[in-house]
Design a protein around this motif. Structure first.
Motif, short mmCIF file in Angstrom:
data_model
loop_
_atom_site.label_atom_id
_atom_site.label_comp_id
_atom_site.label_asym_id
_atom_site.label_seq_id
_atom_site.Cartn_x
_atom_site.Cartn_y
_atom_site.Cartn_z
N MET A 147 50.89 56.23 31.40
CA MET A 147 49.53 56.51 31.97
C MET A 147 48.51 56.33 31.02
O MET A 147 47.30 55.76 31.24
CB MET A 147 49.57 58.14 32.24
N LEU A 148 48.82 56.54 29.62
CA LEU A 148 47.75 56.06 28.74
C LEU A 148 47.55 54.78 28.83
O LEU A 148 46.50 54.29 28.66
CB LEU A 148 48.40 56.45 27.22
N ALA B 52 47.98 52.92 31.52
CA ALA B 52 47.05 52.61 32.89
C ALA B 52 45.56 52.82 32.65
O ALA B 52 44.97 52.31 33.31
CB ALA B 52 47.49 53.73 33.83
N LEU B 53 45.26 53.68 31.64
CA LEU B 53 43.66 53.76 31.62
C LEU B 53 43.14 52.41 30.78
O LEU B 53 42.11 52.60 30.98
CB LEU B 53 43.62 55.17 30.59
N LEU C 110 44.28 62.93 32.87
CA LEU C 110 45.66 62.39 33.01
C LEU C 110 46.63 63.42 33.43
O LEU C 110 47.64 62.91 34.19
CB LEU C 110 46.02 62.24 31.41
N ALA D 124 42.81 57.01 38.71
CA ALA D 124 43.29 57.14 37.28
C ALA D 124 42.36 56.19 36.52
O ALA D 124 42.04 56.43 35.28
CB ALA D 124 44.68 56.66 37.20
N LEU D 125 41.95 55.04 37.03
CA LEU D 125 41.27 53.96 36.33
C LEU D 125 39.96 54.53 36.08
O LEU D 125 39.25 53.92 35.22
CB LEU D 125 41.46 52.74 36.98
#
Lengths: 238, 238
Positions: free
Chosen positions: B73-74, B76-77, A85, A76-77
């Motif tokens: 998740m947003l 996480a980035l 996503l 994810a990174l």
């Protein structure tokens, strides 16, 4: 969004890693299906030691979920685009559903041990049919995920109604056996919970299918679907 | 790892956002606890229309999970460090557990409607006690999450044994009522499933607690814990 030429190498290796993770998740899913099918067999064969093996095997599914969710997060990174996503979310949610499927399969095996302490009941045929239907739904959902097949995912979702109907029929049948003879109450209670576990496995197959749809189409335009396990509103004496 | 001076502003706003998400998740969790407590009340009061409201409210919890997992998740980035990774994983897993708690609470409410179609049973006291215990466990787990309290998390995990014992006792009690009088079978079956839902809520509180431990301590050094719902191996006629 756009296919930026300079990052092509990085993008490709991201895609490879993503592909690898999908395969890992599908493998995890097939292990859960195998556990379920083995659980249905031990119910039939009344084999306690095989049932215990199934219960012990569940740990490997739990571990796979921990490993996969860690790898998905690491991936994810690296990929901050919208489709990425969704892939990441699906890559975390689908293993969580599979993990629950594994738990339910193990619980079916565990309850079969309790069942084996009582004389054999003739009512496990309906349970087996329900379980095979559930296993088929999980397999289809995993295929939809692997092949990115939104239509197949929709089909899994639709077919869940059949499983719910069969569950409700079995539930009512078991209630009548309990009413006929109090000695049936304890084994039938186990069978009720086993049937419920199988119905829940069907729900998790549907969750997987819905995640596949979301993965392909983004924001879910799926119509709201009623839960059709209507045993929770079954009031009559069958 | 290191606190790089130039990124301080970004790091701070990441932390603020992270903090905000924890609050959102706790709020979501308290909504689920409120649903559970409302469900226990409607069982007592035999109030069908209140039960239907609880079932309908569950959608807001489902929606919160979708929204929160998207926001996590947003986030996480933006934060590629080890502790961030654990926060992100916890931020996805804890809402998933809360979502399930909400489902179980709604199912208790739904089954109360079925129960109300039969004459009142005297056996809902044990159910209520079990439910309040489960609600307390969820509250404690949420507090451990909000306050980053690993000791409290461990305590929640330990207390789950009490809940399992109470569930097993209630389960056996309900079986005896079923054996005494076949007319009790249908309502007691609902009560069995309601009790099982409450026991599962306790398991999800434990999951939340284990995620809090993992968040604080990284790789789980927690000893493997046996599942103590031993009704699945209950074989005797009580």
């Amino acid at each position: 969004m756009s296919t930026t030429q300079p990052h092509e190498h990085i993008v490709k290796s991201y895609d490879e890693e993503q592909r690898h993770l999908v395969e890992e998740i599908v493998r995890m899913g097939l292990t859960a299906v195998a556990q379920l099918e083995a659980a249905l067999d031990v119910v039939e064969r009344r084999d306690d030691s095989a049932a215990r093996r199934i219960v012990a095997n569940d740990e490997s599914i739990d571990e796979a979920e921990r490993r996969i969710s860690h790898d998905v997060m690491l991936l994810a990174l690296r990929g901050p685009m919208a489709r990425d996503l969704r892939e990441i979310l699906a890559g975390l949610r689908i293993p969580a559903d599979i993990e629950r499927i594994g738990d339910y399969a193990a619980n079916v095996a565990k309850r079969s041990i309790a069942l084996n302490a009582a004389p054999p009941m003739p009512h496990t045929t309906g349970l087996r049919a329900l379980g095979l239907l559930a296993a088929g739904q999980v397999r289809q959902a995993l295929r939809a995920y692997r092949e990115n097949d939104g239509e197949l995912a929709l089909q899994v979702r639709e077919n869940d109604a059949r499983l719910d109907q069969q569950y409700t029929a079995l539930f009512r049948e078991l209630l009548t056996y309990m009413m006929e003879d109090p000695r049936n109450i304890t084994p039938c209670t186990h069978l009720l919970f086993m049937a419920k576990n199988l119905e829940r496995i069907g729900d998790h197959a549907t969750n997987i299918a819905e995640n596949v749809w979301f993965l392909i189409h983004g924001e879910q335009p799926l119509p709201p679907r009623d839960k059709r396990d209507d045993t929770s509103t079954t009031t009559g004496a069958v």
